[in-house]
Design an enzyme around this catalytic site. Sequence first.
Site, PDB file in Angstrom:
ATOM      1  N   TYR A  52      18.526  57.409-124.314  1.00  0.00           N
ATOM      2  CA  TYR A  52      19.254  58.628-123.993  1.00  0.00           C
ATOM      3  C   TYR A  52      20.666  58.484-124.561  1.00  0.00           C
ATOM      4  O   TYR A  52      21.335  57.476-124.295  1.00  0.00           O
ATOM      5  CB  TYR A  52      19.340  58.834-122.474  1.00  0.00           C
ATOM      6  CG  TYR A  52      18.062  58.506-121.734  1.00  0.00           C
ATOM      7  CD1 TYR A  52      16.995  59.396-121.726  1.00  0.00           C
ATOM      8  CD2 TYR A  52      17.926  57.299-121.040  1.00  0.00           C
ATOM      9  CE1 TYR A  52      15.828  59.097-121.042  1.00  0.00           C
ATOM     10  CE2 TYR A  52      16.759  56.990-120.357  1.00  0.00           C
ATOM     11  CZ  TYR A  52      15.710  57.893-120.362  1.00  0.00           C
ATOM     12  OH  TYR A  52      14.553  57.583-119.687  1.00  0.00           O
ATOM     13  N   ARG A  53      21.111  59.465-125.286  1.00  0.00           N
ATOM     14  CA  ARG A  53      22.445  59.361-125.873  1.00  0.00           C
ATOM     15  C   ARG A  53      23.496  59.231-124.773  1.00  0.00           C
ATOM     16  O   ARG A  53      23.318  59.710-123.650  1.00  0.00           O
ATOM     17  CB  ARG A  53      22.718  60.579-126.746  1.00  0.00           C
ATOM     18  CG  ARG A  53      23.012  61.843-125.946  1.00  0.00           C
ATOM     19  CD  ARG A  53      23.240  63.024-126.848  1.00  0.00           C
ATOM     20  NE  ARG A  53      23.761  64.173-126.145  1.00  0.00           N
ATOM     21  CZ  ARG A  53      23.257  65.391-126.243  1.00  0.00           C
ATOM     22  NH1 ARG A  53      22.195  65.619-127.003  1.00  0.00           N
ATOM     23  NH2 ARG A  53      23.808  66.398-125.581  1.00  0.00           N
TER      24      ARG A  53
ATOM     25  N   GLU B 226       7.952  49.835-120.959  1.00  0.00           N
ATOM     26  CA  GLU B 226       8.154  49.737-122.407  1.00  0.00           C
ATOM     27  C   GLU B 226       8.327  48.295-122.862  1.00  0.00           C
ATOM     28  O   GLU B 226       8.095  47.990-124.032  1.00  0.00           O
ATOM     29  CB  GLU B 226       9.365  50.588-122.810  1.00  0.00           C
ATOM     30  CG  GLU B 226       9.163  52.085-122.699  1.00  0.00           C
ATOM     31  CD  GLU B 226       9.229  52.630-121.277  1.00  0.00           C
ATOM     32  OE1 GLU B 226       8.933  53.823-121.071  1.00  0.00           O
ATOM     33  OE2 GLU B 226       9.585  51.847-120.355  1.00  0.00           O
TER      34      GLU B 226
ATOM     35  N   ASP C  95      22.630  67.310-132.723  1.00  0.00           N
ATOM     36  CA  ASP C  95      21.394  66.673-132.277  1.00  0.00           C
ATOM     37  C   ASP C  95      20.318  66.659-133.347  1.00  0.00           C
ATOM     38  O   ASP C  95      20.496  67.192-134.446  1.00  0.00           O
ATOM     39  CB  ASP C  95      20.869  67.379-131.024  1.00  0.00           C
ATOM     40  CG  ASP C  95      20.360  66.405-129.982  1.00  0.00           C
ATOM     41  OD1 ASP C  95      19.645  65.460-130.360  1.00  0.00           O
ATOM     42  OD2 ASP C  95      20.696  66.575-128.798  1.00  0.00           O
TER      43      ASP C  95
ATOM     44  N   ASN D 283      11.866  51.253-116.110  1.00  0.00           N
ATOM     45  CA  ASN D 283      11.797  52.187-117.231  1.00  0.00           C
ATOM     46  C   ASN D 283      12.820  51.782-118.281  1.00  0.00           C
ATOM     47  O   ASN D 283      13.952  51.411-117.956  1.00  0.00           O
ATOM     48  CB  ASN D 283      12.082  53.622-116.787  1.00  0.00           C
ATOM     49  CG  ASN D 283      12.010  54.606-117.959  1.00  0.00           C
ATOM     50  OD1 ASN D 283      10.951  54.833-118.522  1.00  0.00           O
ATOM     51  ND2 ASN D 283      13.146  55.161-118.344  1.00  0.00           N
TER      52      ASN D 283
ATOM     53  N   TRP E 226      20.655  62.311-119.212  1.00  0.00           N
ATOM     54  CA  TRP E 226      19.338  62.329-118.589  1.00  0.00           C
ATOM     55  C   TRP E 226      18.903  63.769-118.415  1.00  0.00           C
ATOM     56  O   TRP E 226      19.321  64.464-117.477  1.00  0.00           O
ATOM     57  CB  TRP E 226      19.382  61.610-117.240  1.00  0.00           C
ATOM     58  CG  TRP E 226      19.237  60.125-117.378  1.00  0.00           C
ATOM     59  CD1 TRP E 226      18.733  59.440-118.430  1.00  0.00           C
ATOM     60  CD2 TRP E 226      19.616  59.145-116.407  1.00  0.00           C
ATOM     61  NE1 TRP E 226      18.761  58.085-118.195  1.00  0.00           N
ATOM     62  CE2 TRP E 226      19.290  57.876-116.967  1.00  0.00           C
ATOM     63  CE3 TRP E 226      20.186  59.197-115.142  1.00  0.00           C
ATOM     64  CZ2 TRP E 226      19.527  56.683-116.278  1.00  0.00           C
ATOM     65  CZ3 TRP E 226      20.416  58.012-114.461  1.00  0.00           C
ATOM     66  CH2 TRP E 226      20.086  56.769-115.027  1.00  0.00           C
TER      67      TRP E 226
END
Length: 607
Positions: A173-174, A235, A285, A169, A187
Site C-alpha cells: 500500500y503506498r 504471503e 497512480d 498479512n 488502506w
Amino acid sequence: MFRNLRAYLEALERRGELRRIRVPVSPELEIAEIADRVVKAGGPALLFERVLGKDFPVAIGLFGTRARTAFALGVEDLDELARKVELLLQLKPGKGGLSALMGLIPKLPLLRGFFPRRVQRAPVQEVVLRGEAVDLGRLPVLKTWPLDGGPFLTLPLVITKDPETGELNLGMYRMQVLDRRSTAMHWQLHKVGRRHLEKAKKLGKRLEVAVALGGDPVLTYAATAPLPPLPGVSEFHLAGFLRGAPIELARGVTVDLPVPAEAEFVLEGYIDPEEPWVEEGPFGDHTGFYTPIDLYPRFHVTALTHRKGAIYPATLVGVPPMEDAYLIEATERLFLPAIRLVLPEVADYHLPPEGVAHNWVNVALRKEYPGQAYKVAYGMLGLGQMMFAKVLVAVDEGVPVKPGFSALLEALKHALPGRDTLLLRGPLDVLDHSSRAFAFGGKLVIDGTRKLPEEGGEVAFTPRVHPELPEDPEVLAQRQWPGLWGAVLEKRRPHQAWEVAERLLSTPQSAGVRLLLLADGDTALTPEELLWYVLNNIDPERDARVMPGAEGPVLVLDGTRKLPEEGFQRVWPERIRMAPKVKALVEARWEEYGLIGSTERMYPGLR
C-alpha cells in the site's frame, strides 16, 4: 532465489541488466522521469548511487520487463508459474486414505521453503534507530509526478496481524511521508490491512505495523499478489513456495511482528484507530490519472532499522506500460490454475496493460453450450479481486488472449452489439474515478465467442477499414481498424459525444464497424492509448450504448470526461504528465547519466 536485494542487483549486473547512475540526481521528479523513459524502452534496472540530500542509493526498475520479472521470480518464463501451481493442484478424484497420502509424496519438493524460518539475528537490524532518532527524511523517498502531495513509498511491504485471529498479512500500500516520523497508510476500502484496523478499533487497541523495504524480489512480488484468505497461510508462505527456500523472519525491535531478516529497511510502529485520519494525496497512480486527496490513517514510526549500506527500492506507476504490468502478468499466470479449478472451461485469460489490472479482462473458453461465456463471466467476476473487473471480453479457445487489442478485434467478428453484449453492476476499484458512485458502478461483458443456434447463430459481418473518413466539425482526429472506429473531440457541452457518435454512424464509413470509441482531444490514436483512456473513463452502465450504423448495431463507448451537467458529481482527476522543465532537464543530462554506449546498443529504444 536471491537471498536479498543486493544479490539480485549483482545478478542483474552480471546479465547486463543493471545500469549505475553515478552523478547526483534529485529524488523529486528527476529520477521518475529517467525511470519512465527507461522502462518504456524496455531498458535496464537503474541504481542511482548519489541521491541529492539523501543518505542512501535508489534502485528502480527491478521488474521492468517481462523477462526480468521472470528472472526475479526464479523462472525462465512467467508461464512456468502456472505450470508450477498446476502440478501442485493436480487432484485425483476418488482417491483417499493411504492412496491420497502416497500421491502427495512426489509433490513434497514443491513445498520446500513453504514455511518461514525464524532467526535471532537479522541483517536488517544492523542499525537500529528509535524514537527521536528516526528521520524518514534521510531516505530517498521519491516524488514521482508534479501534482503529487509529497514523496511516497511505492514498494513497501506492509505487515499486520489480525487482532482477533493472529493471521498475518503482507500487503503493498503506498505511503505518503508526512513528517520525520509518520506517514499516511493508503488502506483502501477492500484491503486486508483496513480490516485489521477496524478490528483493532472494536477491541480498543492500537494496531502494530511493520513496513519492510527490499529483500528477495520474490517477497516484493508476493506482497502484490491477491492471495485468497486461507487460514494459516500468508504471503510469506507464497514467497517461500515460489523461491523454494523459506523466508527468514526476525522479531521486530519495538513491535510483536515478524520482519524479513534480509530486507534493506524496516519501519516499525503503530496506527491508533481513534486518531483522526489525515489528508493523503494527490498521487499519480497506476491508472495514469491522479487520485484526489482523501483521508487515510496515520502510521507512527517508533523505530527504523536498516542494513549497513542499505539500498532503497522504488517503483514508478503511471500511464502504461509500466513495470507493474509485468507484476500483474505474473499474478495472472500464477492464478490461472486456481481459476481453472472453479471454471474448468477457461483455456486462458489476460489482463492487458491498457486495462491497468482492473479495467479489462480477456478470457478464452472451451465452449460447449449456449450462454457459457456469460457463465464464465459471472464466475470470474466473483473471484477475489477479479470482482473489480470493468470490461470482460470472451473469445473461443484457440484465439490468443494477448495482445489485448488483437483479441478484441477477433471478438468483434462474433459479437453483435446488443444481442451479445451485457451490462451488469458490481464493486469497482476504489481508484476508479469514472464510476457512478465510489467503488460501485457498471460492468460490460462482450461475448465474442462463435454463436450457437440457440444464441441466434453467427451474423454475417466483414470488418472494414475505410480509406477516407467523414469530416465532422467537432472531431479533431479519427482512425479505423478492422471493425473498430476511434475518434477524439474537444468536449465543450453535455452529451456532446453521443451527438458526434450519431453523426459518424450515419455515414457510409460506419459499414463494417461494431465498436466506436470516443475520447478527449489529447488522446493519441494508437490502440494502446485509446483503449487505456476510454477504459479509465467509462462507467459502462452510463457510457455504453448500442446505436444504429450503416450495416447494423454498433457499440459506442463514451470515454470523454464527464461533466456535472451529465449527472457526474465526483472529482474528475488530472491525467498524469511530467513537468516540461523536468523533461528538458533530463533531456539535457541524458549523456551525463551514462545511459548511452553499451546500454544504448543493448536497448535501442533508449535515447
